[in-house]
Design a protein around this motif. Structure first.
Motif, short mmCIF file in Angstrom:
data_model
loop_
_atom_site.label_atom_id
_atom_site.label_comp_id
_atom_site.label_asym_id
_atom_site.label_seq_id
_atom_site.Cartn_x
_atom_site.Cartn_y
_atom_site.Cartn_z
N ALA B 19 9.96 1.63 -8.50
CA ALA B 19 8.68 2.32 -8.69
C ALA B 19 7.55 1.43 -8.19
O ALA B 19 7.58 0.20 -8.36
N GLN B 20 6.56 2.02 -7.53
CA GLN B 20 5.32 1.33 -7.18
C GLN B 20 5.49 0.27 -6.10
O GLN B 20 4.66 -0.62 -5.96
N SER B 21 6.59 0.34 -5.34
CA SER B 21 6.76 -0.70 -4.33
C SER B 21 6.01 -0.37 -3.04
O SER B 21 5.85 -1.23 -2.17
N GLY B 22 5.57 0.90 -2.89
CA GLY B 22 4.79 1.26 -1.71
C GLY B 22 5.47 2.26 -0.78
O GLY B 22 5.11 2.34 0.40
N LYS B 23 6.39 3.02 -1.29
CA LYS B 23 7.10 4.00 -0.46
C LYS B 23 6.14 5.09 0.02
O LYS B 23 6.10 5.42 1.21
N THR B 24 5.38 5.64 -0.93
CA THR B 24 4.43 6.69 -0.55
C THR B 24 3.40 6.14 0.44
O THR B 24 3.07 6.79 1.44
N THR B 25 2.95 4.92 0.19
CA THR B 25 1.97 4.30 1.09
C THR B 25 2.56 4.16 2.50
O THR B 25 1.88 4.39 3.50
N ASN B 26 3.83 3.80 2.59
CA ASN B 26 4.49 3.72 3.90
C ASN B 26 4.37 5.05 4.64
O ASN B 26 4.00 5.08 5.82
N GLN B 141 3.15 -8.03 1.24
CA GLN B 141 3.09 -9.42 1.66
C GLN B 141 1.67 -9.98 1.57
O GLN B 141 1.47 -11.19 1.58
N ASP B 142 0.68 -9.09 1.51
CA ASP B 142 -0.71 -9.55 1.42
C ASP B 142 -1.03 -10.16 0.05
O ASP B 142 -2.02 -10.88 -0.08
N LEU B 143 -0.21 -9.88 -0.95
CA LEU B 143 -0.55 -10.38 -2.29
C LEU B 143 -0.24 -11.86 -2.41
O LEU B 143 0.76 -12.34 -1.87
N1 LIG Z 1 -1.57 -5.13 -2.29
C1 LIG Z 1 -0.79 -4.16 -1.84
N2 LIG Z 1 -0.65 -3.04 -2.58
C2 LIG Z 1 0.14 -2.06 -2.09
C3 LIG Z 1 0.86 -2.21 -0.88
N3 LIG Z 1 1.56 -1.08 -0.68
C4 LIG Z 1 1.29 -0.26 -1.72
N4 LIG Z 1 0.45 -0.86 -2.59
C5 LIG Z 1 -0.06 -0.33 -3.84
O1 LIG Z 1 0.99 -0.22 -4.78
C6 LIG Z 1 0.82 0.95 -5.56
C7 LIG Z 1 2.02 1.84 -5.45
O2 LIG Z 1 2.18 2.32 -4.14
P1 LIG Z 1 2.99 3.65 -3.84
O3 LIG Z 1 3.06 3.81 -2.38
O4 LIG Z 1 2.46 4.78 -4.63
O5 LIG Z 1 4.39 3.22 -4.40
P2 LIG Z 1 5.69 4.10 -4.59
O6 LIG Z 1 5.88 4.29 -6.06
O7 LIG Z 1 6.78 3.25 -4.03
O8 LIG Z 1 5.54 5.37 -3.84
C8 LIG Z 1 -0.44 1.62 -5.06
O9 LIG Z 1 -1.49 1.25 -5.88
C9 LIG Z 1 -0.59 1.06 -3.68
O10 LIG Z 1 -1.95 1.04 -3.27
C10 LIG Z 1 0.68 -3.42 -0.14
O11 LIG Z 1 1.24 -3.65 0.93
N5 LIG Z 1 -0.14 -4.37 -0.67
#
Ligand SMILES: Nc1nc2c(ncn2[C@@H]2O[C@H](COP(=O)(O)OP(=O)(O)O)[C@@H](O)[C@H]2O)c(=O)[nH]1
Ligand SMILES: [Mg+2]
Lengths: 399, 217
Positions: B19-26, B141-143
């Motif tokens: 959860a929250q790893s950034g799949k949707t953001t990808n 990786q930016d964190l």
């Molecule tokens: N700092 C940072 N935050 C990210 C990155 N990718 C996603 N996030 C944040 O992590 C949270 C979860 O991302 P989301 O894509 O919804 O995750 P999902 O649960 O895998 O779909 C959101 O608040 C995003 O803005 C990233 O590369 N760097």
């Protein structure tokens, strides 16, 4: 094609006839013209296909899943198609979500069902195993009981045999000297009758026949014989108390009597150099099976005597008894060869003996413990290798 | 196997991860950065807060020289542990997988657990995990708390899957990840689907078709 949530949805699935009619007639009102809604293969699903009309694709993903056809200006048709697409998009989301939900639920259900089936199966396996084990344990217990019973019988025979041998030895010895005394006494009587022929010689004849000695010695012989016969009588009396070992009735018994009897029986069989000392304090009467207790005490004394003999030096068995409010304490201590830790650990195991079975070395401590337990008592062993062993028995007295 | 008929071939590609790893953001970034011939709207299904409850779907496509329409449907799975049934349903019949891990050190256990459920779920839905085209992306990786690439590479040196590093939030590494998955996917199915022999597609044209000309990878 299939029922999975991510299949390609057809327009006809997303909007049924009633929904198509509602959307179509509403759009018709908006456009103010006849219109038709067609599926991907260009079949009219609702409306009437106007001749020479404009057509716009209805796209949700990449390809048209239908067409909107109407003879209206481009901008108006665009607006209508966008509206219809929006409706279709909402429908797709709803359909996918609900199908996925059903699929996920059945996945979870299937997982649960499989898990349940696995559980049932392993439970059945476990049950079968448990039953099998129980059978095997029962069979083994039965076999053990049978063997123990056989061993018990063998030991009992052996100890009865040994008792008989001891008794024979004990009785033989006094019998021997009583018999020899009596034949000597018979010869003395002949000597006395010779006096009759020499009465004329007067008192000198008495002296000549050495009758002072004969009379004195006869007294000794008879006294010794009486003692011998008393000893035989005592042995017979003691034998009586062992003659009903298996009498199963309980009776009030003075345990000190049992100890004295057992000591009396073993006394004549003690190897040279082994002494027996009794330190008995008054005891309350105990309801018990005297036959069993007698046999147990005799066996414990035999073990003690053997332990001293095994040490190869003289030694003493001390048998003590005392009572407190709880019950009777008996201690049988020897300063014999002692037991190793391994022997101590295993001493109460049935069949464990350091000596060949059947040599009358006792029924083993396991039988002793069974007898003590049958009297709700406790038996404990303390031993130091090469220094000796103490068996402590506690028998509770019912208050 | 990609699904299709004479005129289309559809690849189902799944973004999997905790959860929250950034799949949707990808997927959001891919939607912005890719310019293939065909690009659908991103469909994000029922979010609860900003968490994916069902899945996200991004459709992409292009036409092969033979006229065959090559479609890609990119899905994300819900990461939360409670949605395992949904994850399995979304995963079923996948043709390729991106595993999106969260690079933060504190997320290592979550990553490992999610990876294990991926392997388990693949076998449960009848997918051959060993043969599955799979790319592992270490996102965020930016964190500052991110484990650096060298360390991750060292730890994964024995693993057979290509590794990528991304900060999806800033659009970095997202297309590169997708490109690696496309290449693995092409290699896996090219022969079976006669991509080269019948449809005149080689790996480069397959990748270019999916990414579009504008994509900076
Ligand atoms: N700092 C940072 N935050 C990210 C990155 N990718 C996603 N996030 C944040 O992590 C949270 C979860 O991302 P989301 O894509 O919804 O995750 P999902 O649960 O895998 O779909 C959101 O608040 C995003 O803005 C990233 O590369 N760097
Ligand atoms: Mg999400």
């Amino acid at each position: 094609m299939n029922d999975s949530f991510d299949r390609d949805w057809q327009l006809g699935e997303l909007l049924d006839e009633r929904q198509l009619a509602q959307a179509g007639s509403a759009l018709g009102e908006l456009l103010g013209r006849e219109l038709a809604i067609c599926d991907a293969a260009d079949h009219v699903l609702w409306g009437i296909l106007p001749p020479a009309a404009r057509r716009l694709p209805l796209v949700i993903e990449l390809e048209p899943l239908g067409w909107l056809v109407a003879d209206v200006p481009e901008a108006a048709l665009h607006g209508a198609a966008a509206l219809l697409t929006q409706i279709l998009r909402t429908q797709v989301r709803f359909k996918m979500a609900s199908h996925l939900h059903v699929q996920a639920m059945s996945e979870d259900f299937e997982t649960l069902r499989l898990e349940h089936a696995r559980l049932l199966e392993s439970e059945a396996r476990y049950k079968a195993l448990a039953e099998q084990l129980e059978k095997r344990v029962k069979a083994q217990v039965a076999q053990l009981e049978e063997r123990q019973q056989m061993l018990y019988e063998a030991e009992k025979l052996a100890s009865v045999g040994q008792l008989a041998a001891g008794v024979a030895h004990e009785v033989n010895n006094p019998l021997g000297f009583v018999r020899s005394n009596l034949s000597t006494f018979a010869r003395y009587l002949e000597r006395i009758s010779e006096l009759k022929g020499q009465l004329a010689a007067g008192p000198a004849a008495w002296t000549a026949l050495d009758l002072d000695f004969v009379v004195a010695d006869s007294q000794d012989l008879l006294q010794e014989s009486i003692k011998g016969i008393d000893r035989i009588a005592r042995i017979v009396a003691e034998l009586k108390s062992f003659s009903n070992v298996d009498r199963a009735s309980e009776e009030y018994t003075d345990i000190n009597e049992c100890l004295r009897h057992a000591a009396g029986v073993i006394d004549g069989q003690l190897p040279p150099g082994v002494n027996l000392r009794l330190e008995l304090l008054p005891l309350p009467p105990l309801v018990c099976l005297p036959g069993h207790l007698n046999q147990m005490l005799l066996n414990l004394l035999r073990n003690a005597a053997q332990a001293i003999a095994d040490a190869g030096r003289p030694g003493t068995i001390v048998v003590s008894s005392e009572a407190d409010d709880a019950g009777i304490h008996i201690r049988i201590n020897d300063d014999g060869i002692g037991m190793s830790q391994e022997q101590l650990d295993r001493a109460f195991e049935p069949f464990y003996t350091t000596r060949p079975v059947g040599t009358g070395a006792g029924l083993g401590l396991s039988s002793a413990r069974n007898i003590v337990l049958a009297h709700s008592g406790q038996i404990e062993l303390a031993s130091t290798p090469k220094a000796g062993t103490t068996v402590s028995i506690f028998l509770p007295v019912a208050s | 196997m990609p699904d299709g008929d004479a005129s289309t071939l559809t690849f189902k590609l799944v973004y999997y991860g905790p959860a929250q790893s950034g799949k949707t953001t990808n997927l959001l970034r891919l939607h912005e950065q890719l310019a293939p011939e065909l690009k659908g709207e991103m469909m994000t299904l029922e979010t609860q807060g900003d968490r994916t409850l069902f899945f996200d779907l991004l459709p992409l496509g292009f036409r092969a020289p033979s006229g065959l329409l090559i479609k890609f449907r990119l899905f994300t799975v819900p990461g939360q542990v409670a949605h395992d049934g949904t994850r399995k349903a979304v995963l079923s019949r996948a043709d390729g997988i991106v595993f999106v891990a969260d690079s933060q050190r504190s997320q290592e256990t979550n990553n490992a657990e999610a990876f294990k459920t991926l392997a388990d779920n693949c076998s449960r839905v009848g997918l051959d995990f060993q043969a599955m085209p799979l790319v592992v992306q270490f996102n965020k990786q930016d964190l500052p708390a991110a484990v650096p690439p060298e360390e991750i590479r060292g730890r994964f040196s024995a693993a057979p899957w290509p590794l990528t590093f991304a900060s999806a939030l800033h659009g970095n590494g997202v297309v590169a990840t997708f490109e690696l998955l496309l290449r693995a996917t092409f290699r896996r199915y090219a022969a079976d689907s006669e991509l080269s022999s019948r449809h005149a597609l080689d790996e480069e044209s397959f990748v270019r078709g999916a990414l579009g000309p504008a994509a900076a990878s």
